[in-house]
Design a protein around this motif. Structure first.
Motif, PDB file in Angstrom:
ATOM      1  N   THR A   1       1.118  -1.163   0.218  1.00 38.70           N
ATOM      2  CA  THR A   1       0.120   0.072  -0.101  1.00 38.70           C
ATOM      3  C   THR A   1       0.883   1.196   0.105  1.00 38.70           C
ATOM      4  O   THR A   1       0.542   2.163  -0.601  1.00 38.70           O
ATOM      5  CB  THR A   1      -0.895  -0.066   1.087  1.00 38.70           C
ATOM      6  N   ARG A   2       1.796   1.244   0.876  1.00 33.65           N
ATOM      7  CA  ARG A   2       2.615   2.403   0.825  1.00 33.65           C
ATOM      8  C   ARG A   2       3.722   2.741  -0.356  1.00 33.65           C
ATOM      9  O   ARG A   2       3.718   3.906  -0.850  1.00 33.65           O
ATOM     10  CB  ARG A   2       3.884   2.320   2.004  1.00 33.65           C
ATOM     11  N   SER A   3       3.914   1.663  -1.027  1.00 28.51           N
ATOM     12  CA  SER A   3       4.638   1.731  -2.310  1.00 28.51           C
ATOM     13  C   SER A   3       3.815   1.706  -3.692  1.00 28.51           C
ATOM     14  O   SER A   3       4.518   1.738  -4.552  1.00 28.51           O
ATOM     15  CB  SER A   3       5.839   0.575  -2.282  1.00 28.51           C
ATOM     16  N   ASN A   4       2.641   1.854  -3.292  1.00 26.84           N
ATOM     17  CA  ASN A   4       1.757   1.621  -4.614  1.00 26.84           C
ATOM     18  C   ASN A   4       2.023   2.815  -5.570  1.00 26.84           C
ATOM     19  O   ASN A   4       1.945   2.593  -6.859  1.00 26.84           O
ATOM     20  CB  ASN A   4       0.357   1.542  -4.275  1.00 26.84           C
ATOM     21  N   VAL A   5       1.974   3.997  -5.040  1.00 30.26           N
ATOM     22  CA  VAL A   5       2.150   5.130  -5.877  1.00 30.26           C
ATOM     23  C   VAL A   5       3.467   5.035  -6.344  1.00 30.26           C
ATOM     24  O   VAL A   5       3.900   5.576  -7.640  1.00 30.26           O
ATOM     25  CB  VAL A   5       1.909   6.406  -5.096  1.00 30.26           C
ATOM     26  N   LEU A   6       4.731   5.040  -5.395  1.00 29.94           N
ATOM     27  CA  LEU A   6       6.182   5.175  -6.071  1.00 29.94           C
ATOM     28  C   LEU A   6       6.208   3.962  -7.170  1.00 29.94           C
ATOM     29  O   LEU A   6       6.718   4.242  -8.134  1.00 29.94           O
ATOM     30  CB  LEU A   6       6.840   4.582  -4.863  1.00 29.94           C
ATOM     31  N   TYR A   7       5.665   2.775  -6.993  1.00 25.63           N
ATOM     32  CA  TYR A   7       5.817   1.622  -7.935  1.00 25.63           C
ATOM     33  C   TYR A   7       4.639   1.393  -8.836  1.00 25.63           C
ATOM     34  O   TYR A   7       4.616   0.266  -9.350  1.00 25.63           O
ATOM     35  CB  TYR A   7       6.337   0.144  -7.199  1.00 25.63           C
ATOM     36  N   GLY A   8       3.842   2.514  -8.728  1.00 25.31           N
ATOM     37  CA  GLY A   8       2.398   2.164  -9.542  1.00 25.31           C
ATOM     38  C   GLY A   8       2.448   1.938 -11.032  1.00 25.31           C
ATOM     39  O   GLY A   8       1.654   1.298 -11.409  1.00 25.31           O
ATOM     40  N   LEU A   9       3.593   2.432 -11.494  1.00 27.54           N
ATOM     41  CA  LEU A   9       3.837   2.319 -12.791  1.00 27.54           C
ATOM     42  C   LEU A   9       4.083   0.987 -13.370  1.00 27.54           C
ATOM     43  O   LEU A   9       3.778   0.783 -14.538  1.00 27.54           O
ATOM     44  CB  LEU A   9       5.215   3.368 -13.108  1.00 27.54           C
ATOM     45  N   LEU A  10       4.681   0.280 -12.450  1.00 23.42           N
ATOM     46  CA  LEU A  10       5.082  -1.258 -12.875  1.00 23.42           C
ATOM     47  C   LEU A  10       3.788  -2.227 -12.996  1.00 23.42           C
ATOM     48  O   LEU A  10       3.896  -3.341 -13.486  1.00 23.42           O
ATOM     49  CB  LEU A  10       5.970  -1.768 -11.974  1.00 23.42           C
ATOM     50  N   GLY A  11       2.634  -1.807 -12.421  1.00 21.48           N
ATOM     51  CA  GLY A  11       1.605  -2.834 -12.401  1.00 21.48           C
ATOM     52  C   GLY A  11       0.425  -1.823 -12.193  1.00 21.48           C
ATOM     53  O   GLY A  11       0.357  -0.578 -12.193  1.00 21.48           O
ATOM     54  N   CYS A  12      -0.863  -2.728 -12.054  1.00 22.79           N
ATOM     55  CA  CYS A  12      -2.133  -2.286 -12.048  1.00 22.79           C
ATOM     56  C   CYS A  12      -2.233  -2.186 -10.242  1.00 22.79           C
ATOM     57  O   CYS A  12      -2.153  -2.966  -9.807  1.00 22.79           O
ATOM     58  CB  CYS A  12      -3.349  -2.987 -12.563  1.00 22.79           C
ATOM     59  N   GLY A  13      -2.845  -0.923  -9.886  1.00 20.76           N
ATOM     60  CA  GLY A  13      -3.273  -0.820  -8.355  1.00 20.76           C
ATOM     61  C   GLY A  13      -4.676  -1.227  -8.087  1.00 20.76           C
ATOM     62  O   GLY A  13      -5.192  -0.892  -6.994  1.00 20.76           O
ATOM     63  N   ASP A  14      -5.157  -1.696  -8.956  1.00 21.38           N
ATOM     64  CA  ASP A  14      -6.922  -1.960  -8.603  1.00 21.38           C
ATOM     65  C   ASP A  14      -6.848  -3.104  -7.640  1.00 21.38           C
ATOM     66  O   ASP A  14      -8.069  -3.215  -7.000  1.00 21.38           O
ATOM     67  CB  ASP A  14      -7.663  -2.321  -9.773  1.00 21.38           C
ATOM     68  N   LYS A  15      -5.785  -3.740  -7.322  1.00 20.94           N
ATOM     69  CA  LYS A  15      -5.866  -5.105  -6.310  1.00 20.94           C
ATOM     70  C   LYS A  15      -5.613  -4.189  -4.814  1.00 20.94           C
ATOM     71  O   LYS A  15      -5.946  -5.087  -4.074  1.00 20.94           O
ATOM     72  CB  LYS A  15      -4.991  -6.207  -6.505  1.00 20.94           C
ATOM     73  N   ASN A  16      -5.139  -3.048  -4.700  1.00 20.05           N
ATOM     74  CA  ASN A  16      -5.099  -2.687  -3.369  1.00 20.05           C
ATOM     75  C   ASN A  16      -5.724  -1.499  -3.060  1.00 20.05           C
ATOM     76  O   ASN A  16      -5.928  -1.148  -2.098  1.00 20.05           O
ATOM     77  CB  ASN A  16      -3.641  -2.222  -3.438  1.00 20.05           C
ATOM     78  N   ILE A  17      -6.470  -0.920  -3.971  1.00 24.48           N
ATOM     79  CA  ILE A  17      -7.141   0.260  -3.795  1.00 24.48           C
ATOM     80  C   ILE A  17      -8.578   0.045  -4.188  1.00 24.48           C
ATOM     81  O   ILE A  17      -8.664  -0.495  -5.547  1.00 24.48           O
ATOM     82  CB  ILE A  17      -6.644   1.565  -4.452  1.00 24.48           C
TER      83      ILE A  17
END
Length: 956
Positions: A847-863
């Protein structure tokens, strides 16, 4: 020349040179004198004879005067003596000799011979060759009558000037014939004048009408040759080509009016309807007063009563009966004339058109020909004329000029495209070479595109276009912000602008040939029956030119792609042979530039799409005359199933495929570099390396119940974040992707990058486990296995990959196998205790690194995803278009319910907008009927507005 002065002033050698020069001048003067005497000798002899004749004439005049004086003296003496004079008038009237009457007639005839040369010259100067011919024939007849008279010798004795005067007149035959032939070689001549010239030739040469027709055709062919033998510096190419068209059309029409005859069938049998030539011959040779040669003024003179009746009644005549030209001969010679004309014209006009470097010039010449033919009243019945003369319908433009003009248009288009291709190649080669200079500051944005994207400038949003809706703006009108949204760097924009400028000039030039020149339909309105006459279809070649333009454009793009492929292949070879990291970075930047240019050339060169559109003439005219509709220029398509659209789609696909290939090379290089660094750090089992990669672990207090029922408190330590080399790997990967323009990279490229990188990462872990199992290196203790297990789980959750069924299953097996092997090296009881806490820390870290590494994958599994109802409602953005699919970032969760009716369109009046509205967001305002204060905005509602303003606009 003073001799003493010469010797005082010059040396001996110089004096000798002066002597030689003087002697040479003396000899030259002598030779000039001899030549002058030799050339003028005949004239000198003639002058001497003339002087002798004048002397004899003057002596005879003096003798006659003396006789007159003697007679006058005798008469005076008779009157002084008083003797009356005898009345002899009656005797003279009754007994006048016939010889005196003949002498009076001869005198009048001689006077006419003296006056005729001046009249002939006047007629020749006025271009009245028929009158000159008739006067010449009259003078010849008068001379013949005087010569064949029984007293011809006596008349010659009385009038010695007769022979000399005829010698002067007889030269007029050659002059008149030369003038007639020269006149027939002129371009613009009337039918009446041509008829008179041909009648003059018939009378002077005594030709048959068939022979005269052949000579007429020959003269017109010589006229065609003369048109192309003129000096190019003194003649305009346009006038030459227009003159050729006029000559061919006028000649065919003159053949019809002068030589062609119609056969009329009636009850009395077939009758021939006389043409202009036969009517003129009949008028000239008839015995009526209409064919009289002498004018009324000449006949009214008193001396004319002594002129012989044969001279008064003289009319020219032909030895041969003037029969009409046979229809077969007329058709054969006319076809021969047209064939020879086309042969000469094809050879010469091609050379003339080679001097015209623009399609506009060709269109101007074509329009001039159209105007000339339209203004010619004779072209109204051109179909009947050509059918009667040639036996078929003839279009002078289509059969003589059209093919040559089309070929020249194609040559000009090809030269323009070759020039554009050469310019583009040279510009790209220069930019690629500049990458080798690290001090070149103009390429900083090409090396790191993120520095350009995230740098604000005054050109980001054009002031005069800022508040317009996105669907009303073209890509080139969106400013730098629109270019940044598409990851189009300044160099890419400049290179595409070179292509677009060349194609813009080309299309503007081409539209002159495929569009009406002006007015309604480009036609000139005439008067009478000729007002609606169309000589030929000026725009009949539009489809051919458009088709060739599209083909030439497609070929040029294919050649440009071929050049890109050559550059890409060379870069691949250099990348394979080069081991220097800095050198590899330069090569990768070159490859990325080629890929960006290939992907952007269609969007940034709207005229390239206009070349491939289905209605070039109409759309191009609008695009050049002013700002076009976005769909007509950038799309230029009217039907997705049209052949032209298919061609454009194929071209776009080829460019996109090359761009994908170029970015694939970049992804492979990135994976190799990152995977090698990761593998080297992971397999480094030195204590220093292991300690440097360790991160902070969490201390957790737990309670356990012993066998005797006591509760024992203890502290365990579990990893709470990934190892530093793992975070370094992910950070470097994000940094490389951002430098390349993350939001514009195709999904297939990113997906392929993730697949290759995860495969290499799993391979590194498999190699590490295999080496530890074989006993080489340090063994994997439980704490390190816990950290490795956390790293693997974290990497696989961040680096999401979506493979096909078989590949995904194989990857999942490898992944689970690595986890199982790591778990096997951990105490099962400890792992059961650690596992819940590991999962908690893993979820928290994700959750903490989702924005930092969000470019590498889809964040729909955490948000949590936003509801479909709220995400489907979008409004026209003022600056950038909204994305309908958010693959990287979904909208933030909502805390309050938003009324759909409160969503308003963006207000164009910028000063009145609220801060949230000025950014193009969907602002929520209270109902106008509700005067209660607006609800308090919580932090989550602020995040809701931010989600709709920014994160929903990120393009995948």
């Amino acid at each position: 020349m003073d001799v003493n002065a010469l010797f005082e002033k010059y040396s001996i050698e110089e004096i000798r040179d002066i002597e030689k020069k003087t002697r040479h001048d003396i000899e030259k003067k002598k030779e000039d004198l001899r030549q002058m005497v030799g050339e003028r000798y005949r004239e000198l002899i003639e002058a001497a004879d003339t002087i002798g004749e004048m002397k004899r004439s003057s002596e005879s005049v003096i003798v006659s005067i003396e006789k007159i004086q003697d007679l006058c003296q005798n008469l005076k003496c008779s009157l002084s003596s008083g003797r009356p004079l005898p009345d002899r008038s009656a005797a003279k009237d009754s007994n006048r000799p016939l010889e005196f009457a003949k002498l009076y007639g001869a005198s009048v005839s001689l006077k006419m011979l003296m006056d005729i040369p001046e009249k002939i010259w006047s007629a020749l100067e006025a271009g009245d060759y028929l009158t000159a011919t008739r006067l010449y024939l009259l003078s010849r007849y008068i001379y013949t009558v005087l010569q064949i008279d029984g007293q011809g010798a006596q008349i010659t004795t009385h009038f010695p000037i007769l022979v000399r005067q005829w010698a002067t007149i007889c030269h007029f035959k050659t002059t008149i014939l030369q003038s007639c032939w020269s006149f027939l070689r002129d371009v613009c001549i009337s039918d009446e004048a041509v008829s008179e010239c041909i009648v003059s030739i018939l009378l002077l040469e005594d030709f048959t009408t068939e022979k005269a027709f052949e000579q007429f055709v020959t003269a017109r062919l010589e006229c065609v040759q003369q048109l192309f033998q003129q000096d190019q510096a003194d003649t305009i190419i346009r006038s030459q080509i227009s003159s050729v068209i006029m000559l061919i059309s006028s000649t065919i029409h003159q053949i019809y009016t002068i030589f062609h005859h119609d056969v009329i069938h009636n009850k009395d049998g077939p009758q021939i309807k006389c043409n202009r030539l036969m009517l003129l011959l009949d008028r000239v040779t008839c015995r009526s007063s209409a064919g009289a040669i002498l004018s009324n003024d000449d006949l009214s003179q008193p001396s004319m009563k002594y002129l012989a009746k044969a001279i008064l009644d003289f009319r020219p005549s032909l030895k041969h009966k003037p029969d009409p030209v046979p229809a077969k001969v007329l058709k054969e010679r006319s076809c021969y004339f047209l064939e020879k004309c086309m042969k000469n014209v094809n050879h010469e006009v091609v050379k003339l058109l080679g001097f015209i470097a623009s399609i506009k010039g060709l269109a101007s010449i074509r329009d001039d020909i159209w105007e000339i033919l339209k203004q010619d009243e004779r072209m109204v019945d051109w179909g009947v004329v050509s059918e009667q003369v040639l036996g078929r319908s003839l279009s002078v433009w289509n059969e003589v000029m059209r093919e040559m003009f089309l070929n020249r248009v194609k040559e000009i288009l090809e030269s323009h495209f070759e020039s554009m291709l050469t310019t583009t190649k040279s510009q790209i080669a220069k930019v690629l070479a500049d990458f080798g200079n690290p001090d070149d500051k103009t390429l900083q944005y090409e090396r790191d595109l993120s520095s350009y994207i995230w740098t604000e400038s005054a050109q980001d949003i054009p002031t005069h276009r800022a508040w317009l809706k996105v669907n009303t703006k073209m890509l080139s009108e969106g400013g730098s912000l629109m270019m940044k949204a598409h990851s189009y760097s300044p160099k890419v924009q400049a290179l595409c602008a070179v292509v677009d400028q060349n194609l813009s000039a080309l299309l503007e030039d081409c539209c002159h040939y495929t569009q009406n020149s002006g007015g309604e339909g480009g036609q000139v309105t005439g008067s009478g029956d000729n007002g609606n006459f169309e000589p030929f279809n000026r725009l009949g070649d539009r489809e051919i030119v458009q088709e060739f333009l599209q083909k030439a454009c497609e070929d040029s793009v294919n050649k440009l792609l071929g050049h890109f492929n050559q550059q890409l292949y060379a870069c691949k070879q250099q990348l394979a042979n080069n081991k220097d990291q800095a050198g590899n970075e330069i090569i990768i930047n070159r490859i990325l530039l080629l890929g960006r240019v290939s992907g952007a050339i269609c969007d940034l060169s709207p005229h390239l799409q206009a070349c491939m559109s289905i209605n070039i003439g109409e759309e191009l005219g609008n695009s050049i005359g002013g700002r076009t509709n976005k769909k007509s220029v950038t799309g230029g398509l009217t039907s997705s199933k049209s052949p032209q659209n298919t061609r454009l789609t194929q071209m776009r696909l080829k460019l996109a495929n090359f761009s994908t290939e170029a970015f694939s090379v970049w992804s492979e290089s990135t994976v190799d570099r990152l995977a090698l660094n990761f593998d080297s750090v992971l397999k480094d089992t030195s204590v220093r390396a292991i300690l440097s990669s360790c991160t902070h672990w969490d201390n957790i207090d737990i309670e356990e119940e012993t066998e005797d029922g006591k509760r024992v408190k203890s502290t365990i330590r579990v990893p709470m974040q990934a190892s530093w080399y793992v975070q370094t790997l992910l950070y470097n990967l994000c940094h490389d992707i951002n430098k390349t323009g993350s939001h514009s990279i195709q999904y297939s490229v990113l997906s392929d990058l993730m697949q290759k990188l995860t495969d290499r990462i799993l391979g590194s872990y498999e190699s590490l486990l295999a080496s530890s199992s074989s006993g080489s290196g340090l063994g994997l203790v439980q704490n390190r296995c816990l950290q490795l297990w956390f790293d693997v789980k974290f990497l696989m959750n961040v680096l999401l990959r979506k493979d096909e069924a078989e590949a995904g299953k194989e990857f999942e097996k490898r992944y689970q196998k690595i986890l199982e092997r790591l778990e096997s090296r951990i105490d099962p009881f400890d792992f059961d205790v650690f596992y819940p806490h590991l999962q908690t820390h893993l979820s928290r870290k994700m959750t903490r690194s989702n924005v930092l590494y969000g470019l590498l994958g889809c964040g729909d599994k955490n948000i949590a995803a936003v509801t479909s109802a709220s995400s489907s409602q979008q409004e026209q953005h003022n600056i950038l278009p909204l994305s309908t699919s958010q693959s990287r970032f979904s909208l933030l969760p909502l805390s309050i319910h938003r009324n759909p009716q409160s969503v308003l369109n963006p207000i164009i009046q910028a000063p009145k907008l609220k801060p949230a509205q000025s950014m193009g967001a969907m602002a929520t305002i209270p109902n106008a009927a509700n005067h209660s204060p607006p609800p308090r905005v919580t932090s989550s509602s602020f995040l809701e507005q931010m989600s709709t303003m920014w994160f929903s606009n990120v393009k995948s």
